[in-house]
Design a protein around this motif. Structure first.
Motif, PDB file in Angstrom:
ATOM      1  N   GLU A   1       7.821  -5.979  -8.277  1.00  0.00           N
ATOM      2  CA  GLU A   1       8.550  -5.351  -9.378  1.00  0.00           C
ATOM      3  C   GLU A   1       7.623  -4.674 -10.390  1.00  0.00           C
ATOM      4  N   LEU A   2       6.325  -5.023 -10.363  1.00  0.00           N
ATOM      5  CA  LEU A   2       5.375  -4.402 -11.279  1.00  0.00           C
ATOM      6  C   LEU A   2       4.985  -3.016 -10.780  1.00  0.00           C
ATOM      7  N   SER A   3       4.800  -2.109 -11.701  1.00  0.00           N
ATOM      8  CA  SER A   3       4.411  -0.748 -11.322  1.00  0.00           C
ATOM      9  C   SER A   3       2.899  -0.659 -11.117  1.00  0.00           C
ATOM     10  N   ARG A   4       2.489   0.373 -10.431  1.00  0.00           N
ATOM     11  CA  ARG A   4       1.063   0.634 -10.230  1.00  0.00           C
ATOM     12  C   ARG A   4       0.367   0.788 -11.579  1.00  0.00           C
ATOM     13  N   THR A   5       1.024   1.441 -12.502  1.00  0.00           N
ATOM     14  CA  THR A   5       0.450   1.638 -13.837  1.00  0.00           C
ATOM     15  C   THR A   5       0.206   0.303 -14.525  1.00  0.00           C
ATOM     16  N   GLU A   6       1.186  -0.585 -14.475  1.00  0.00           N
ATOM     17  CA  GLU A   6       1.038  -1.894 -15.121  1.00  0.00           C
ATOM     18  C   GLU A   6      -0.084  -2.706 -14.473  1.00  0.00           C
ATOM     19  N   ILE A   7      -0.095  -2.727 -13.154  1.00  0.00           N
ATOM     20  CA  ILE A   7      -1.112  -3.496 -12.436  1.00  0.00           C
ATOM     21  C   ILE A   7      -2.500  -2.917 -12.701  1.00  0.00           C
ATOM     22  N   GLY A   8      -2.622  -1.613 -12.526  1.00  0.00           N
ATOM     23  CA  GLY A   8      -3.921  -0.961 -12.718  1.00  0.00           C
ATOM     24  C   GLY A   8      -4.450  -1.116 -14.131  1.00  0.00           C
ATOM     25  N   THR A   9      -3.564  -1.008 -15.111  1.00  0.00           N
ATOM     26  CA  THR A   9      -3.982  -1.161 -16.505  1.00  0.00           C
ATOM     27  C   THR A   9      -4.587  -2.535 -16.747  1.00  0.00           C
ATOM     28  N   VAL A  10      -3.941  -3.568 -16.251  1.00  0.00           N
ATOM     29  CA  VAL A  10      -4.453  -4.925 -16.446  1.00  0.00           C
ATOM     30  C   VAL A  10      -5.782  -5.120 -15.718  1.00  0.00           C
ATOM     31  N   ILE A  11      -5.857  -4.669 -14.476  1.00  0.00           N
ATOM     32  CA  ILE A  11      -7.103  -4.797 -13.711  1.00  0.00           C
ATOM     33  C   ILE A  11      -8.233  -4.072 -14.431  1.00  0.00           C
TER      34      ILE A  11
ATOM     35  N   LYS B   1       0.568  -6.157  -6.083  1.00  0.00           N
ATOM     36  CA  LYS B   1       1.821  -5.502  -5.688  1.00  0.00           C
ATOM     37  C   LYS B   1       2.545  -6.331  -4.627  1.00  0.00           C
ATOM     38  N   ALA B   2       1.779  -6.937  -3.721  1.00  0.00           N
ATOM     39  CA  ALA B   2       2.399  -7.785  -2.695  1.00  0.00           C
ATOM     40  C   ALA B   2       3.037  -9.022  -3.322  1.00  0.00           C
ATOM     41  N   ALA B   3       2.374  -9.589  -4.318  1.00  0.00           N
ATOM     42  CA  ALA B   3       2.887 -10.803  -4.960  1.00  0.00           C
ATOM     43  C   ALA B   3       3.998 -10.509  -5.968  1.00  0.00           C
TER      44      ALA B   3
ATOM     45  N   TRP C   1       0.839  -1.206   0.000  1.00  0.00           N
ATOM     46  CA  TRP C   1       0.000   0.000   0.000  1.00  0.00           C
ATOM     47  C   TRP C   1       0.874   1.257   0.000  1.00  0.00           C
ATOM     48  N   SER C   2       1.905   1.253   0.803  1.00  0.00           N
ATOM     49  CA  SER C   2       2.814   2.403   0.851  1.00  0.00           C
ATOM     50  C   SER C   2       3.515   2.609  -0.486  1.00  0.00           C
ATOM     51  N   ALA C   3       3.963   1.525  -1.102  1.00  0.00           N
ATOM     52  CA  ALA C   3       4.625   1.622  -2.406  1.00  0.00           C
ATOM     53  C   ALA C   3       3.663   2.152  -3.466  1.00  0.00           C
ATOM     54  N   LEU C   4       2.422   1.683  -3.433  1.00  0.00           N
ATOM     55  CA  LEU C   4       1.415   2.153  -4.398  1.00  0.00           C
ATOM     56  C   LEU C   4       1.116   3.635  -4.209  1.00  0.00           C
TER      57      LEU C   4
END
Length: 139
Positions: free
Chosen positions: A69-79, A64-66, A8-11
């Motif tokens: 190395e993935l960025s918020r942008t990459e994760i959010g885009t896929v979701i 992000k926990a799992a 959460w802090s990293a995000l």
């Protein structure tokens, strides 16, 4: 639990580094979808919008926990591209449109419909931006 707090802090740190316009857009999306809580007990479209917000928040943290190395942008885009596309299809499927048209023309239903169209527009605009982002990441 510490891994989720670290995620959460990293995000949040990544989001703070986004341009001001992106931060405003993220807030517009969050508020637009969160308003659905008002209508969620009675309206399935609102439940889909609230679910989209919840899946986004919890999905960002879990992925992000799992995969730190993935960025918020990459994760959010896929979701967004996966779940939000599905949510919009469910909100505007033919059966749902029939129910919307059949609903009594009360003031509350009008407010709901205005909100639903607006929130759907925000979600659709975000999906266009996410598709552009995905294309940039992939190509």
């Amino acid at each position: 639990m510490d891994i989720f707090q670290a995620s959460w802090s990293a995000l949040q740190a990544e989001a703070a580094a986004y341009p001001w316009g992106v931060q405003i857009w993220m807030r517009v999306m969050a508020v637009s979808f969160a308003i659905g809580i008002v209508f969620a007990p009675w309206k399935s479209g609102a439940r889909w919008m609230v679910a989209a917000l919840a899946v986004n928040i919890f999905g960002l943290i879990a992925v992000k926990a799992a995969f730190p190395e993935l960025s918020r942008t990459e994760i959010g885009t896929v979701i967004h591209l996966i779940f939000w596309s599905f949510a919009l299809l469910m909100i505007w499927r033919p059966e749902a449109r029939i129910r919307l048209k059949a609903a009594p023309a009360s003031g509350l239903n009008r407010i709901y419909l205005i909100w639903l169209v607006g929130a759907s527009g925000v979600m659709a605009a975000s999906l266009v931006l996410d598709a552009i982002t995905a294309a940039k990441i992939l190509f």
